[in-house]
Design a protein around this motif. Structure first.
Motif: not given
Length: 397
Positions: A109-135
């Motif tokens: 349960e703690v890991r699930i909460v941690s994963d949720t917080i991470q996705r809220v805080l550090l949202r996954p960056l889009p692989p493509h935005l505008g003309h850019l590839r971002i990783r």
């Protein structure tokens, strides 16, 4: 019970009971094997949950009683001793397994909460935005942590794409709170504020306000700060615009060259800076579709090997064979792991990495070569090796 663990634990337990029973009936009656039945529930507890272990403990008691009857021991106190032995061992292993299962559930349960917080805080960056590839990739220094004091974010604005990377002074929950304050301010202002200088002044105001509020309950908050770098990649053009507030400068990999995009006049870290936009100079660097940008936090350059030597990130980037941005991140992390003499768990600091390239859908640009940009004084950067002499110049903010 069966669905949770599969038939394996039950089959193992029944085979063990059958084996002990057969051995007990084969050996002379002077050899009493009923006490071996205590091993069965102990083994089951390692493979299955408390419910199945309880059932197996009961079957073990029945089997032990059958062996004692075969050995003509029912008129003695030995059967009672055998049953007490099996009962006590079973009770202990069942209690231990129950505690373990509860701890595992709580940890999950703690890991699930941690994963949720991470996705809220550090949202996954889009692989493509505008003309850019971002990783991007993130490694927390604590082996069981998902987030720390390093941060990154990206936003599409009217002029192009804006990227933020930063590093909070300190660790633990205060660092996470500081990172959240900066990320929230960036996401709120990156689309709305047109000038990079005005955006950085707005971030300074937000971070300073956060530290002042935190200082009401934490006296150490006044000593905290955040190094940060904001990069804007316009949709039209062949340059990137950078404001650097005490953060390690990015690398630009272009053909055989790896260049350090050093700021002409770095600003102080956020929390220690100015509220005036004019105090944040903007540097401009050439960025063609053949180039790759690497943004990183100081964990990537402060990692030490067993001899105390720092990881030479620039030299390692220079050995990259130039392909996709995710390959660059993997190349850097592999080099870090080898440098510290182990896996990523050996790293003592949080590390955030972002690699940026132009995508294949970019309209044919009139991208100025690096040498031309240098000769015209439109770029400010240096090679990462110590022998190179930095060449300075700056563009207006």
């Amino acid at each position: 019970m069966m669905l949770a663990h599969g038939p394996g634990p039950l089959v193992v337990a029944l085979v063990m009971i059958a084996g002990i029973l057969i051995a007990g009936f084969v050996v002379p009656t002077s050899q009493h094997l009923a006490s071996l039945m205590a091993v069965v529930p102990a083994t089951t507890a390692a493979l299955a949950g408390p419910r199945l272990t309880t059932v197996i403990a009961a079957l073990s008691c029945v089997a032990a009683f059958a062996l004692d009857a075969h050995d003509d021991l029912l008129h003695t106190s030995i059967p009672a001793v055998h049953l007490a032995e099996i009962g006590l061992i079973s009770a202990f292993v069942i209690a231990s397994r129950s505690i373990r299962d509860r701890s595992v559930r709580e940890l999950t349960e703690v890991r699930i909460v941690s994963d949720t917080i991470q996705r809220v805080l550090l949202r996954p960056l889009p692989p493509h935005l505008g003309h850019l590839r971002i990783r991007a990739t993130y490694h927390a220094s604590h082996p069981h942590a998902q987030i720390g004091g390093d941060l990154y974010a990206v936003s599409k604005c009217a002029a192009g794409v804006r990227l933020l990377i930063g590093d909070v002074r300190g660790k633990g929950l205060p660092a996470v709170e500081d990172a959240e304050a900066l990320l929230g301010a960036f996401r709120a202002g990156a689309r709305r504020i047109r000038s990079l200088q005005e955006l950085m002044a707005e971030l300074e105001f937000s971070v300073r306000s956060h530290f002042e509020e935190a200082g009401l309950s934490d006296a150490d908050a006044v000593e905290r700060f955040i190094t940060a770098l904001i990069m804007e990649v316009p949709d039209e053009g062949d340059t990137v615009h950078v404001v650097n507030c005490g953060h390690p400068p990015p690398y630009l990999a272009l053909g055989p060259d790896t260049l350090l995009l050093a700021p002409t006049a770095p600003s102080p870290p956020l929390g220690l800076g100015s509220l005036s936009p004019g105090d944040y100079p903007v540097d401009r660097f050439p960025f063609s579709r053949r180039a790759t940008l690497l943004l990183y936090t100081d964990g990537a350059i402060e990692a030490r090997n067993s001899d105390g030597q720092f990881y030479d990130l620039g030299a390692h980037v220079a050995t990259w064979p130039r392909s996709q941005p995710e390959d660059l991140l993997r190349h850097v992390l592999d080099g870090l792991s080898r440098h510290v003499g182990g896996g990523p768990m050996e790293l003592e600091d949080d590390i955030a990495l972002i690699a940026v390239q132009y995508g294949d859908d970019l309209p044919a640009p009139a991208a100025a070569p690096v040498a031309e940009a240098l000769s015209e004084g439109r770029a400010s950067f240096s090679r990462p090796d110590a022998r190179a002499v930095p060449r300075r110049g700056t563009g207006p903010g």
